[in-house]
Design a protein around this motif. Structure first.
Motif, PDB file in Angstrom:
ATOM      1  N   ASN A 102      -9.646 -40.334   8.533  1.00 36.26           N
ATOM      2  CA  ASN A 102      -8.622 -39.520   9.172  1.00 36.26           C
ATOM      3  C   ASN A 102      -8.689 -38.119   8.593  1.00 36.26           C
ATOM      4  OD1 ASN A 102      -6.279 -38.315  10.090  1.00 36.26           O
ATOM      5  ND2 ASN A 102      -5.123 -40.250  10.064  1.00 36.26           N
ATOM      6  N   ILE A 136     -14.227 -27.628  -6.272  1.00 34.72           N
ATOM      7  CA  ILE A 136     -15.406 -27.632  -5.386  1.00 34.72           C
ATOM      8  C   ILE A 136     -15.689 -29.086  -5.055  1.00 34.72           C
ATOM      9  CG2 ILE A 136     -17.035 -27.526  -7.352  1.00 34.72           C
ATOM     10  CD1 ILE A 136     -19.003 -26.092  -5.389  1.00 34.72           C
ATOM     11  N   ASN A 143     -18.905 -25.990   3.380  1.00 34.88           N
ATOM     12  CA  ASN A 143     -18.899 -26.975   4.466  1.00 34.88           C
ATOM     13  C   ASN A 143     -17.801 -26.607   5.477  1.00 34.88           C
ATOM     14  OD1 ASN A 143     -17.783 -29.413   5.795  1.00 34.88           O
ATOM     15  ND2 ASN A 143     -19.441 -30.457   4.730  1.00 34.88           N
ATOM     16  N   GLY A 161     -18.304 -31.826  -2.978  1.00 34.12           N
ATOM     17  CA  GLY A 161     -19.607 -31.999  -2.323  1.00 34.12           C
ATOM     18  C   GLY A 161     -20.081 -33.429  -2.474  1.00 34.12           C
ATOM     19  N   LEU A 190     -24.820 -18.685  -1.147  1.00 35.20           N
ATOM     20  CA  LEU A 190     -25.864 -19.713  -1.011  1.00 35.20           C
ATOM     21  C   LEU A 190     -27.099 -19.312  -1.809  1.00 35.20           C
ATOM     22  CD1 LEU A 190     -25.681 -20.650   2.773  1.00 35.20           C
ATOM     23  CD2 LEU A 190     -25.106 -22.109   0.823  1.00 35.20           C
ATOM     24  N   TYR A 241     -33.087 -25.412  -1.678  1.00 33.51           N
ATOM     25  CA  TYR A 241     -32.132 -26.156  -2.501  1.00 33.51           C
ATOM     26  C   TYR A 241     -31.141 -26.869  -1.595  1.00 33.51           C
ATOM     27  CZ  TYR A 241     -34.125 -23.503  -6.320  1.00 33.51           C
ATOM     28  OH  TYR A 241     -35.004 -22.959  -7.221  1.00 33.51           O
ATOM     29  N   HIS A 301     -26.464 -26.229  -6.329  1.00 37.43           N
ATOM     30  CA  HIS A 301     -25.119 -26.637  -6.767  1.00 37.43           C
ATOM     31  C   HIS A 301     -24.808 -26.041  -8.144  1.00 37.43           C
ATOM     32  CE1 HIS A 301     -25.851 -30.460  -4.180  1.00 37.43           C
ATOM     33  NE2 HIS A 301     -25.014 -29.700  -3.515  1.00 37.43           N
ATOM     34  N   TYR A 348     -23.425 -34.089  -3.352  1.00 38.36           N
ATOM     35  CA  TYR A 348     -24.386 -34.027  -4.462  1.00 38.36           C
ATOM     36  C   TYR A 348     -25.399 -35.169  -4.398  1.00 38.36           C
ATOM     37  CZ  TYR A 348     -20.497 -31.118  -5.858  1.00 38.36           C
ATOM     38  OH  TYR A 348     -19.484 -30.183  -5.866  1.00 38.36           O
ATOM     39  N   LEU A 359     -10.200 -27.869   7.075  1.00 35.71           N
ATOM     40  CA  LEU A 359      -9.119 -28.794   6.701  1.00 35.71           C
ATOM     41  C   LEU A 359      -8.271 -28.218   5.567  1.00 35.71           C
ATOM     42  CD1 LEU A 359     -11.026 -32.226   6.933  1.00 35.71           C
ATOM     43  CD2 LEU A 359      -9.503 -31.182   8.628  1.00 35.71           C
ATOM     44  N   ASP A 381     -14.351 -41.163   1.113  1.00 33.18           N
ATOM     45  CA  ASP A 381     -13.956 -40.628   2.428  1.00 33.18           C
ATOM     46  C   ASP A 381     -12.816 -41.470   3.000  1.00 33.18           C
ATOM     47  OD1 ASP A 381     -16.000 -38.737   2.385  1.00 33.18           O
ATOM     48  OD2 ASP A 381     -17.436 -40.087   3.343  1.00 33.18           O
ATOM     49  N   ILE A 382     -12.090 -40.858   3.936  1.00 32.85           N
ATOM     50  CA  ILE A 382     -11.100 -41.643   4.691  1.00 32.85           C
ATOM     51  C   ILE A 382     -11.333 -41.382   6.178  1.00 32.85           C
ATOM     52  CG2 ILE A 382      -9.330 -41.710   2.899  1.00 32.85           C
ATOM     53  CD1 ILE A 382      -7.857 -39.486   4.485  1.00 32.85           C
ATOM     54  N   GLY A 415     -17.655 -36.177  -3.300  1.00 31.01           N
ATOM     55  CA  GLY A 415     -17.239 -36.734  -2.004  1.00 31.01           C
ATOM     56  C   GLY A 415     -18.080 -37.929  -1.569  1.00 31.01           C
TER      57      GLY A 415
HETATM   58  P1  NAD Z   1     -23.063 -30.852  -0.361  1.00 32.10           P
HETATM   59  O1  NAD Z   1     -23.479 -31.629  -1.556  1.00 32.10           O
HETATM   60  O2  NAD Z   1     -24.021 -30.614   0.745  1.00 32.10           O
HETATM   61  O3  NAD Z   1     -22.576 -29.399  -0.811  1.00 32.10           O
HETATM   62  C1  NAD Z   1     -21.614 -29.218  -1.818  1.00 32.10           C
HETATM   63  C2  NAD Z   1     -21.280 -27.739  -1.942  1.00 32.10           C
HETATM   64  O4  NAD Z   1     -22.397 -27.031  -2.456  1.00 32.10           O
HETATM   65  C3  NAD Z   1     -20.941 -27.112  -0.575  1.00 32.10           C
HETATM   66  O5  NAD Z   1     -19.870 -26.218  -0.730  1.00 32.10           O
HETATM   67  C4  NAD Z   1     -22.209 -26.383  -0.200  1.00 32.10           C
HETATM   68  O6  NAD Z   1     -21.957 -25.244   0.596  1.00 32.10           O
HETATM   69  C5  NAD Z   1     -22.743 -25.977  -1.586  1.00 32.10           C
HETATM   70  N1  NAD Z   1     -24.204 -25.837  -1.571  1.00 32.10           N
HETATM   71  C6  NAD Z   1     -25.131 -26.713  -1.158  1.00 32.10           C
HETATM   72  N2  NAD Z   1     -26.371 -26.202  -1.286  1.00 32.10           N
HETATM   73  C7  NAD Z   1     -26.224 -24.974  -1.812  1.00 32.10           C
HETATM   74  C8  NAD Z   1     -27.129 -23.937  -2.185  1.00 32.10           C
HETATM   75  N3  NAD Z   1     -28.453 -24.032  -2.016  1.00 32.10           N
HETATM   76  N4  NAD Z   1     -26.622 -22.800  -2.685  1.00 32.10           N
HETATM   77  C9  NAD Z   1     -25.290 -22.678  -2.856  1.00 32.10           C
HETATM   78  N5  NAD Z   1     -24.371 -23.612  -2.514  1.00 32.10           N
HETATM   79  C10 NAD Z   1     -24.850 -24.743  -2.009  1.00 32.10           C
HETATM   80  O7  NAD Z   1     -21.740 -31.576   0.148  1.00 32.10           O
HETATM   81  P2  NAD Z   1     -20.766 -31.344   1.421  1.00 32.10           P
HETATM   82  O8  NAD Z   1     -21.384 -31.850   2.651  1.00 32.10           O
HETATM   83  O9  NAD Z   1     -20.198 -29.966   1.426  1.00 32.10           O
HETATM   84  O10 NAD Z   1     -19.632 -32.402   0.989  1.00 32.10           O
HETATM   85  C11 NAD Z   1     -18.389 -32.469   1.609  1.00 32.10           C
HETATM   86  C12 NAD Z   1     -17.747 -33.806   1.259  1.00 32.10           C
HETATM   87  O11 NAD Z   1     -16.432 -33.834   1.768  1.00 32.10           O
HETATM   88  C13 NAD Z   1     -18.504 -34.994   1.884  1.00 32.10           C
HETATM   89  O12 NAD Z   1     -18.559 -36.050   0.954  1.00 32.10           O
HETATM   90  C14 NAD Z   1     -17.612 -35.358   3.063  1.00 32.10           C
HETATM   91  O13 NAD Z   1     -17.689 -36.720   3.446  1.00 32.10           O
HETATM   92  C15 NAD Z   1     -16.244 -35.036   2.469  1.00 32.10           C
HETATM   93  N6  NAD Z   1     -15.229 -34.921   3.551  1.00 32.10           N
HETATM   94  C16 NAD Z   1     -14.571 -36.063   3.871  1.00 32.10           C
HETATM   95  C17 NAD Z   1     -13.637 -36.040   4.899  1.00 32.10           C
HETATM   96  C18 NAD Z   1     -12.929 -37.338   5.215  1.00 32.10           C
HETATM   97  O14 NAD Z   1     -13.075 -38.289   4.438  1.00 32.10           O
HETATM   98  N7  NAD Z   1     -12.199 -37.430   6.327  1.00 32.10           N
HETATM   99  C19 NAD Z   1     -13.371 -34.847   5.589  1.00 32.10           C
HETATM  100  C20 NAD Z   1     -14.080 -33.692   5.218  1.00 32.10           C
HETATM  101  C21 NAD Z   1     -15.032 -33.734   4.188  1.00 32.10           C
END
Ligand code: NAD
Length: 182
Positions: free
Chosen positions: A80, A5, A102, A7, A121, A127, A16, A9, A108, A77-78, A35
């Motif tokens: 690309n 998983i 997400n 995120g 969710l 939350y 979460h 966070y 991806l 992150d990257i 992430g």
């Molecule tokens: P987030 O902290 O918002 O969520 C993390 C996970 O928890 C997700 O799956 C979300 O659906 C789940 N979640 C959040 N709230 C919830 C709730 N109330 N109940 C149940 N589940 C819940 O983080 P995110 O936005 O999903 O993080 C994705 C990460 O991936 C980011 O850091 C992003 O930058 C990274 N990413 C990077 C690239 C890149 O570098 N090119 C590409 C894609 C994603």
């Protein structure tokens, strides 16, 4: 079976935690990818990767789950998206299944052939990192939305003060000082 998983966070909240508890019923081992690990001290990403890892570990410990989540790994992150999944693979132990709500992350991983499951969710309006950061800035009750361990850590690192500081505008401070020159 090993799951992943991923995120941001910012911060780790009860939604979460609930989702991780559900996933742990389906997998033998879980990797938690933190992430945007390179980002901190911004309005959307106030906490460092190290602080977020501590929040996750301490929250899991509070629930007696620390031995079930075998890896908590920072993932920067990257710039690309098409290479991102390869980047995640390079930084983590091998995994078979990905859990993410997400849409970009989901797409991806699917394009790279992974099975992706969307976790349920938990009261997403409440939350959510956005809601918690908003309450912190406004002085509202954010504590009820995160595990006790996270309240403790955020207080220790003076996280609310940090967020409020970075939410201030230079312009407002400047005008309030009485100086009207640009
Ligand atoms: P987030 O902290 O918002 O969520 C993390 C996970 O928890 C997700 O799956 C979300 O659906 C789940 N979640 C959040 N709230 C919830 C709730 N109330 N109940 C149940 N589940 C819940 O983080 P995110 O936005 O999903 O993080 C994705 C990460 O991936 C980011 O850091 C992003 O930058 C990274 N990413 C990077 C690239 C890149 O570098 N090119 C590409 C894609 C994603």
């Amino acid at each position: 079976m090993r799951g992943l998983i991923i995120g941001r966070y910012q911060p780790f909240h009860k939604g979460h935690l609930e989702v991780i508890k559900c996933i742990l019923k389906e997998v033998d081992e879980l990797i938690i990818g933190v992430g945007s690990a390179q980002i901190s001290h911004t309005l959307e990403n106030p906490f460092t990767a190290g602080e977020r890892i501590t929040m996750i570990f301490e929250s899991l410990k509070e629930e007696g789950l620390e031995n079930k989540c075998h890896y908590i790994i920072p993932i920067p992150d990257i710039w690309n998206n098409s290479l991102w999944v390869r980047h995640v693979i390079a930084l983590t132990p091998k995994f078979n299944i990905v859990y993410t709500g997400n849409p970009l992350s989901r797409r991806l991983f699917m394009e790279e052939g992974f099975e992706v499951r969307i976790p349920p969710l938990f009261d997403r309006l409440k939350y959510s990192g956005t809601e918690i950061r908003k309450r912190m800035i406004k002085g509202e009750n954010w504590e009820e939305l995160v595990p006790f361990a996270v309240v403790r850590i955020i207080k220790e690192i003076k996280g609310v003060e940090r967020l409020r500081d970075i939410s201030k505008s230079d312009k407002i401070t400047y005008l309030k000082s009485g100086d009207t020159s640009p």
